[in-house]
Design an enzyme around this catalytic site. Sequence first.
Site, PDB file in Angstrom:
ATOM      1  N   GLU A  62      37.000  49.593 -75.533  1.00 47.17           N
ATOM      2  CA  GLU A  62      35.864  48.968 -76.195  1.00 47.17           C
ATOM      3  C   GLU A  62      35.168  50.010 -77.082  1.00 47.17           C
ATOM      4  O   GLU A  62      34.723  51.046 -76.601  1.00 47.17           O
ATOM      5  CB  GLU A  62      34.875  48.434 -75.159  1.00 47.17           C
ATOM      6  CG  GLU A  62      33.714  47.714 -75.810  1.00 47.17           C
ATOM      7  CD  GLU A  62      32.740  47.111 -74.805  1.00 47.17           C
ATOM      8  OE1 GLU A  62      32.306  47.826 -73.891  1.00 47.17           O
ATOM      9  OE2 GLU A  62      32.412  45.918 -74.962  1.00 47.17           O
TER      10      GLU A  62
ATOM     11  N   CYS B 174      28.929  42.699 -76.415  1.00 44.78           N
ATOM     12  CA  CYS B 174      30.030  42.841 -75.453  1.00 44.78           C
ATOM     13  C   CYS B 174      31.140  41.812 -75.721  1.00 44.78           C
ATOM     14  O   CYS B 174      32.297  42.064 -75.424  1.00 44.78           O
ATOM     15  CB  CYS B 174      29.522  42.772 -74.024  1.00 44.78           C
ATOM     16  SG  CYS B 174      28.420  41.407 -73.728  1.00 44.78           S
TER      17      CYS B 174
ATOM     18  N   LYS C 100      15.016  47.718 -65.117  1.00 47.13           N
ATOM     19  CA  LYS C 100      15.087  48.992 -65.854  1.00 47.13           C
ATOM     20  C   LYS C 100      15.719  48.776 -67.221  1.00 47.13           C
ATOM     21  O   LYS C 100      16.910  48.516 -67.333  1.00 47.13           O
ATOM     22  CB  LYS C 100      15.905  50.044 -65.103  1.00 47.13           C
ATOM     23  CG  LYS C 100      15.684  51.421 -65.759  1.00 47.13           C
ATOM     24  CD  LYS C 100      16.729  52.449 -65.405  1.00 47.13           C
ATOM     25  CE  LYS C 100      17.964  52.373 -66.264  1.00 47.13           C
ATOM     26  NZ  LYS C 100      17.738  52.675 -67.692  1.00 47.13           N
TER      27      LYS C 100
ATOM     28  N   GLU D  28      28.044  42.339 -65.947  1.00 49.74           N
ATOM     29  CA  GLU D  28      28.531  41.892 -67.262  1.00 49.74           C
ATOM     30  C   GLU D  28      28.949  43.140 -68.000  1.00 49.74           C
ATOM     31  O   GLU D  28      28.099  43.932 -68.405  1.00 49.74           O
ATOM     32  CB  GLU D  28      27.435  41.151 -68.001  1.00 49.74           C
ATOM     33  CG  GLU D  28      27.849  39.719 -68.246  1.00 49.74           C
ATOM     34  CD  GLU D  28      27.570  39.242 -69.635  1.00 49.74           C
ATOM     35  OE1 GLU D  28      28.256  39.703 -70.583  1.00 49.74           O
ATOM     36  OE2 GLU D  28      26.668  38.411 -69.761  1.00 49.74           O
TER      37      GLU D  28
HETATM   38  P1  ADP Z   1      26.022  52.698 -72.912  1.00 43.69           P
HETATM   39  O1  ADP Z   1      27.101  53.653 -72.487  1.00 43.69           O
HETATM   40  O2  ADP Z   1      26.437  51.791 -73.955  1.00 43.69           O
HETATM   41  O3  ADP Z   1      24.687  53.347 -73.134  1.00 43.69           O
HETATM   42  P2  ADP Z   1      25.597  52.099 -70.229  1.00 43.69           P
HETATM   43  O4  ADP Z   1      26.499  51.236 -69.461  1.00 43.69           O
HETATM   44  O5  ADP Z   1      25.671  53.570 -70.037  1.00 43.69           O
HETATM   45  O6  ADP Z   1      25.806  51.727 -71.706  1.00 43.69           O
HETATM   46  O7  ADP Z   1      24.084  51.697 -70.036  1.00 43.69           O
HETATM   47  C1  ADP Z   1      23.613  50.436 -69.684  1.00 43.69           C
HETATM   48  C2  ADP Z   1      22.482  50.594 -68.700  1.00 43.69           C
HETATM   49  O8  ADP Z   1      22.989  51.256 -67.547  1.00 43.69           O
HETATM   50  C3  ADP Z   1      21.309  51.433 -69.177  1.00 43.69           C
HETATM   51  O9  ADP Z   1      20.097  50.855 -68.714  1.00 43.69           O
HETATM   52  C4  ADP Z   1      21.547  52.765 -68.515  1.00 43.69           C
HETATM   53  O10 ADP Z   1      20.367  53.507 -68.292  1.00 43.69           O
HETATM   54  C5  ADP Z   1      22.150  52.334 -67.195  1.00 43.69           C
HETATM   55  N1  ADP Z   1      22.942  53.364 -66.511  1.00 43.69           N
HETATM   56  C6  ADP Z   1      23.681  54.348 -67.071  1.00 43.69           C
HETATM   57  N2  ADP Z   1      24.242  55.116 -66.121  1.00 43.69           N
HETATM   58  C7  ADP Z   1      23.853  54.608 -64.922  1.00 43.69           C
HETATM   59  C8  ADP Z   1      24.104  54.956 -63.556  1.00 43.69           C
HETATM   60  N3  ADP Z   1      24.855  55.997 -63.220  1.00 43.69           N
HETATM   61  N4  ADP Z   1      23.553  54.186 -62.586  1.00 43.69           N
HETATM   62  C9  ADP Z   1      22.795  53.128 -62.900  1.00 43.69           C
HETATM   63  N5  ADP Z   1      22.511  52.761 -64.159  1.00 43.69           N
HETATM   64  C10 ADP Z   1      23.029  53.483 -65.172  1.00 43.69           C
END
Ligand code: ADP
Length: 498
Positions: A400, A303, A194, A269
């Site tokens: 961060e 990161c 995804k 990560e």
């Molecule tokens: P940012 O906050 O910098 O956008 P995230 O950690 O939210 O980074 O996003 C990284 C990835 O995690 C993206 O592919 C996002 O769609 C996914 N993501 C965000 N929230 C969830 C969740 N609750 N469960 C699984 N994946 C998630």
Amino acid sequence: MNAPFIPSVGEKVKAFLGREHKLLIGGQWIAAQAGKSFDTYDPGTGRVIARVAEGAAADIDRAVMAARAAFDGGAWGRITASDRGRMIWKLGDLIEQHGAELAELETLNNGKPLASAQRGDVPLSADMFRYMAGWATKITGETLDVSMPGSYHAFTVREPVGVVGQIIPWNAPLLMAAWKLAPALATGCTIVLKPAEQTPLSALRLGELIQEAGFPDGVVNIVTGFGPTAGAAIAAHPDIDKVAFTGSSDVGRIIVQAAAGNLKKVSLELGGKSPVIVFPDADMSVAVPGAAQAIFANSGQVCTAGSRLFAHKSIFDKMVEGVAAEAGKIRVGHGMQAGTQMGPVISKTQLERVTGYIEQGKAAGASVAAGGARIGNEGYFIAPTILTGTTADMSVVKEEIFGPVVCAMRFDDDDIERVARQANDTIFGLAGSVWTRELSTAHKMVRRIRAGRIGVNIHGSVDAALPTGGFKQSGWGRERGREGLNLYTEVKSVIMAL
Ligand code: ADP
């Protein structure tokens, strides 16, 4: 910055953007089951550039079924390691052949300078597949000496962990996909990937190249969609054997909880707040541009970014002046504009988050030595920023920011333990760098910094061979290099009574 820039792209990219963007499931491009789609943007202009299918739990279900079928008795299991390696290598070649197009897509959707995508993301992605292609034939177990030699034959084998869910972020969309897919393919897993909702395009183009490379249907499935729906469905899915996630520590915690349902393996990560530590004997002609690069590359959306700069008091002013001069020279602009060295941040949300942090820092007593604000009002540009007068208790130092903002702090004495304590005063432990000409200082610091990757007179490298990952709250496991393969294998030990 000049007037708003409207990018012009090559014919292939134009054609790709104009196509309908569906989900890759079981070797077919199909619409999301709910029939939904969502817009994706150019962060350099804030304008919509394409619409992609919005996958959710039902689509993840279908993708997992396809991956399961390909893993359990499907064609993938009957392919030799050598042929697997060949396909992975071919994918590297295809990325290189379509490099110009992939770089443009990456720049349009992520904002990074075209030169960075061309010279960094694209060749590094190709290289990751080639590096892992070589490993496909070299995944082996060991023979073991157990009690009473001659009476037993004991050995281990490494088997693929199975169906893997991979959730990736938006800061280097193609490269993140490559880092995740390549070791999983090399070890013989099947995958549901995804991409981040902000940057789905290069992964979708990669999906087409994956088909061209000849991987059997269902080995790689790509479902675009949002985190709390599609992402959460991956993390919780009972028939996924392992989830690999790169993103924020907050979402990492959510993934871990969701994964507990079937106790799937988890690798993470996560965030960082990496120190750049400059000793008084450092070669300033290297340390100054090195520290600037450590934080401003990719608009600080890395990161492992060097977001806390520690400089000895005797060189602190020189260091800050030097990095400020570097910051002032950086040409900030649309990634497709010739000469751009730093693009926008990814979204309005991120723009507000980063500028919000700068304001918090100022309110807490920090001074701005460079930058400090948004540039223009079209696209999401932030000036490369240095904050001084920051202390360990401020949010700008503790959290961060994931933007082009560095907190510069001085260290007052030559007690290495104290410097290390300052550097380690963080919940994170992803990376760090030490700048010195003293071998002994370098080695002492290398062993004292609690982080997964340390640079000496360089902030870091993302070479495919170099494992990276987190101590503390920066993650679980190591990605890339030989270490990275272990995330995707199960060890089986076998003992035979002779
Ligand atoms: P940012 O906050 O910098 O956008 P995230 O950690 O939210 O980074 O996003 C990284 C990835 O995690 C993206 O592919 C996002 O769609 C996914 N993501 C965000 N929230 C969830 C969740 N609750 N469960 C699984 N994946 C998630």
